[in-house]
Structures are given as structure tokens and as C-alpha cells.
Design a protein around this motif. Structure first.
Motif, PDB file in Angstrom:
ATOM      1  N   LEU A  31      -2.413  37.283  -5.676  1.00 12.58           N
ATOM      2  CA  LEU A  31      -2.308  36.169  -6.611  1.00 12.58           C
ATOM      3  C   LEU A  31      -1.302  35.116  -6.146  1.00 12.58           C
ATOM      4  O   LEU A  31      -1.627  33.935  -6.033  1.00 12.58           O
ATOM      5  CB  LEU A  31      -1.920  36.682  -8.000  1.00 12.58           C
ATOM      6  CG  LEU A  31      -1.746  35.603  -9.077  1.00 12.58           C
ATOM      7  CD1 LEU A  31      -3.061  34.868  -9.314  1.00 12.58           C
ATOM      8  CD2 LEU A  31      -1.243  36.213 -10.382  1.00 12.58           C
ATOM      9  N   GLN A  34      -1.900  34.324  -1.873  1.00 11.82           N
ATOM     10  CA  GLN A  34      -3.183  33.809  -1.406  1.00 11.82           C
ATOM     11  C   GLN A  34      -3.847  32.839  -2.375  1.00 11.82           C
ATOM     12  O   GLN A  34      -4.246  31.747  -1.977  1.00 11.82           O
ATOM     13  CB  GLN A  34      -4.129  34.984  -1.119  1.00 11.82           C
ATOM     14  CG  GLN A  34      -3.657  35.856   0.033  1.00 11.82           C
ATOM     15  CD  GLN A  34      -4.597  37.010   0.311  1.00 11.82           C
ATOM     16  OE1 GLN A  34      -5.222  37.561  -0.606  1.00 11.82           O
ATOM     17  NE2 GLN A  34      -4.709  37.408   1.562  1.00 11.82           N
ATOM     18  N   ILE A  35      -3.993  33.233  -3.632  1.00 13.79           N
ATOM     19  CA  ILE A  35      -4.713  32.365  -4.573  1.00 13.79           C
ATOM     20  C   ILE A  35      -3.867  31.169  -4.980  1.00 13.79           C
ATOM     21  O   ILE A  35      -4.279  30.016  -4.816  1.00 13.79           O
ATOM     22  CB  ILE A  35      -5.164  33.171  -5.809  1.00 13.79           C
ATOM     23  CG1 ILE A  35      -6.154  34.267  -5.394  1.00 13.79           C
ATOM     24  CG2 ILE A  35      -5.793  32.246  -6.842  1.00 13.79           C
ATOM     25  CD1 ILE A  35      -6.648  35.121  -6.536  1.00 13.79           C
ATOM     26  N   ALA A 174      -9.365  39.931  -7.873  1.00 13.70           N
ATOM     27  CA  ALA A 174      -8.559  38.814  -7.379  1.00 13.70           C
ATOM     28  C   ALA A 174      -8.685  38.690  -5.871  1.00 13.70           C
ATOM     29  O   ALA A 174      -8.704  37.585  -5.323  1.00 13.70           O
ATOM     30  CB  ALA A 174      -7.098  39.011  -7.775  1.00 13.70           C
ATOM     31  N   VAL A 177     -11.892  36.878  -5.058  1.00 15.11           N
ATOM     32  CA  VAL A 177     -11.764  35.440  -5.318  1.00 15.11           C
ATOM     33  C   VAL A 177     -10.976  34.752  -4.212  1.00 15.11           C
ATOM     34  O   VAL A 177     -11.303  33.660  -3.765  1.00 15.11           O
ATOM     35  CB  VAL A 177     -11.089  35.205  -6.685  1.00 15.11           C
ATOM     36  CG1 VAL A 177     -10.781  33.716  -6.889  1.00 15.11           C
ATOM     37  CG2 VAL A 177     -11.989  35.693  -7.802  1.00 15.11           C
ATOM     38  N   ALA A 178      -9.909  35.400  -3.750  1.00 16.99           N
ATOM     39  CA  ALA A 178      -9.062  34.801  -2.716  1.00 16.99           C
ATOM     40  C   ALA A 178      -9.823  34.589  -1.418  1.00 16.99           C
ATOM     41  O   ALA A 178      -9.551  33.653  -0.670  1.00 16.99           O
ATOM     42  CB  ALA A 178      -7.841  35.682  -2.464  1.00 16.99           C
ATOM     43  N   SER A 183     -13.853  29.018  -5.162  1.00 15.66           N
ATOM     44  CA  SER A 183     -12.850  28.737  -6.175  1.00 15.66           C
ATOM     45  C   SER A 183     -12.708  27.254  -6.476  1.00 15.66           C
ATOM     46  O   SER A 183     -12.374  26.873  -7.581  1.00 15.66           O
ATOM     47  CB  SER A 183     -11.492  29.297  -5.731  1.00 15.66           C
ATOM     48  OG  SER A 183     -11.611  30.652  -5.401  1.00 15.66           O
ATOM     49  N   SER A 244     -10.325  29.155   2.728  1.00 20.20           N
ATOM     50  CA  SER A 244      -9.661  29.302   1.438  1.00 20.20           C
ATOM     51  C   SER A 244     -10.237  28.308   0.448  1.00 20.20           C
ATOM     52  O   SER A 244     -10.304  27.110   0.729  1.00 20.20           O
ATOM     53  CB  SER A 244      -8.144  29.064   1.585  1.00 20.20           C
ATOM     54  OG  SER A 244      -7.544  28.967   0.316  1.00 20.20           O
ATOM     55  N   SER A 246      -8.799  27.904  -2.567  1.00 22.45           N
ATOM     56  CA  SER A 246      -7.757  27.888  -3.589  1.00 22.45           C
ATOM     57  C   SER A 246      -7.812  26.609  -4.417  1.00 22.45           C
ATOM     58  O   SER A 246      -7.964  25.516  -3.884  1.00 22.45           O
ATOM     59  CB  SER A 246      -6.375  27.999  -2.938  1.00 22.45           C
ATOM     60  OG  SER A 246      -5.362  27.728  -3.855  1.00 22.45           O
TER      61      SER A 246
END
Length: 261
Positions: A31, A34-35, A174, A177-178, A183, A244, A246
């Protein structure tokens, strides 16, 4: 009080503790690293090597590997103590030690890595970073307190099993998602293999119907705007190591040295 919890639990009590520590490490790494990209393992240290993207990815990867090791120890202890779950209240106590392990990691990370060693802080670019560190520490205290309280006054076994399962599902979701460029449908950050030619990068961007926004001096890290989030997957066919999606865009990449002109 902790002895009251761990002594009768034996293997599966320690299993819950180790698994809780591992899940806390994944929560932090997935979290926050990375995210949200608020910090990396050594992001508070001076020196160009500590700001280098590849070094950050390597050290964060080593951190996750260590968490996998701790988690495997917990799973091994859980398997060794599987027969002890037949005892009354075992599921409740397993969940309580998992919460305690989750909280102890936050306490240890805050005291050792944030304040004593100064390796990183929770939100590096915030002038009030100390408040974020204190909130992280407070989360650890709350989790430890909940674990102790849950063991002494908690509810049924089904509730504890649900709690443990939910923490694991959230952590692994999570991670998915990362690693996904879904995203953010507007911006992805693409890390190519070192030494890739500009022509290859341009071909990858053209194939993805993207627009170049930024690149580092070495030409292997690019910020690219896309029309469709699904187009981000195509970069892996052109030698991308990491894509990514993000919602915070460049995140901690913005702290790397600016390209020379």
C-alpha cells in the motif's frame, strides 16, 4: 498479559504472530510503497544511490522477500499446530495473536526504522511527516490492544476466522492492484530494461496510443498518458519490466534526480 496469550497457544499462537507480522509488512510494502508510493525502504537517506529507482525496487523487493520468509515460518508453525485448533477458543486466540503481530510490526518499524535509524518516514514529501509517523505508531498500539482485548473478551470462533481471512484477502488483493495498470486510465509509469533504445520505446508508446509526459536521464523510466487503461498491458510485449497504474502517478519517482539538460 502477552504471556497469558502465547503460553497456552503454543505453535498456532506463534503462527498467528508471525503471519500477522508478515501481513503488516505486505500492508506497508504494497500500500505505502507501491500503490500510494509515499516512501521506499531507504528514501530518507542522502546520496544518489538511495534515490536511484532500481536500488529502490531492489531493496523493496528484498523487504517483501523477508516478509514472505516470516510468513512461511508462520504457515509452517500453523501446519505443525493444526491439531491444536480442536481446543476451545483456539480460533479466537489465533486471531488475537495475528492482530498483535500486525501491531508489533508497526511499532517496531516506527521506532527502529522511522526514528532511531531514520531510514524513511511514512509520507516523505509532507512537511508534517512526524504526524504520519505517529499515526502509524498509533495504529500499531490499537492493533496490539485489540489483539489482547479480543483474546480476553472476544467473540466466537467464526468471527476470528473471518477476521484472519479478511486481512489476508485484502493484502493479496492490494498486490494485484499494485501490479495492474488499470488503477489510473490516464497515466502509467513504465520501467523498461536498461539500455533499451529510444526507437523501441517510441514504438511501444505508439502501439499503446500513448503520449509521453516524462522520462529519466537514462531513458528507461517513462511517464505516459494513455487513452485506455487496457493499453498499458502492451508495454510488457516491448520489454517493460514494470507498469504502474498508481492513482498518484509518479509518486516516489518524483524524488529521483531530475534529468540533466
Amino acid at each position: 498479559m502477552l504471556n497469558h496469550i502465547f503460553r497456552p497457544l503454543r505453535r498456532y499462537g506463534l503462527a498467528g504472530f508471525f503471519i500477522g507480522v508478515a501481513l503488516a509488512g505486505f500492508f506497508d510494502g504494497i500500500l505505502l510503497h507501491q500503490i500510494l508510493q509515499w516512501h521506499s525502504l531507504f528514501s530518507s537517506l542522502d546520496g544518489q544511490v538511495y534515490q536511484d529507482l532500481r536500488f529502490r525496487m531492489l531493496t523493496d523487493g528484498a523487504f517483501h522477500a523477508a516478509m514472505y520468509g516470516i510468513g512461511l515460518v508462520g504457515l509452517w508453525l500453523l501446519w505443525r499446530g493444526r491439531h491444536e485448533f480442536a481446543s476451545e477458543g483456539s480460533g479466537k486466540r489465533f486471531a488475537s495473536t495475528l492482530l498483535i503481530g500486525f501491531g508489533v510490526w508497526h511499532l517496531a518499524d516506527a521506532v527502529l526504522n522511522h526514528w532511531l535509524l531514520g531510514l524513511h518516514h511514512i509520507k516523505e514529501d509532507d512537511p508534517n511527516w512526524l504526524w504520519w509517523d505517529l499515526a502509524f505508531f498509533a495504529l500499531g498500539l490499537v492493533c496490539v490492544g485489540l489483539g489482547i482485548t479480543f483474546d480476553r473478551f472476544g467473540g466466537r470462533r467464526r468471527l476470528s476466522n473471518t477476521l484472519a481471512s479478511s486481512v489476508g484477502i485484502i493484502a493479496f488483493a492490494a498486490g494485484a492492484v499494485a501490479a495492474s495498470p488499470w488503477s489510473n486510465p490516464r497515466l502509467v509509469t513504465v520501467v523498461f530494461k536498461q539500455g533499451i533504445s529510444p526507437a523501441a520505446v517510441l514504438a511501444a508508446v505508439e502501439n499503446a496510443n500513448g503520449q509521453i509526459l516524462w522520462s529519466n536521464a537514462d531513458g528507461d523510466v517513462w511517464a505516459i498518458a494513455l487513452k485506455s487503461s487496457f493499453d498499458g498491458w502492451s508495454f510488457y510485449r516491448y520489454g517493460a519490466l514494470y507498469v504502474s497504474g498508481s492513482v498518484f502517478g509518479m509518486g516516489c519517482f518524483s524524488a529521483t534526480p531530475a534529468p540533466s539538460t
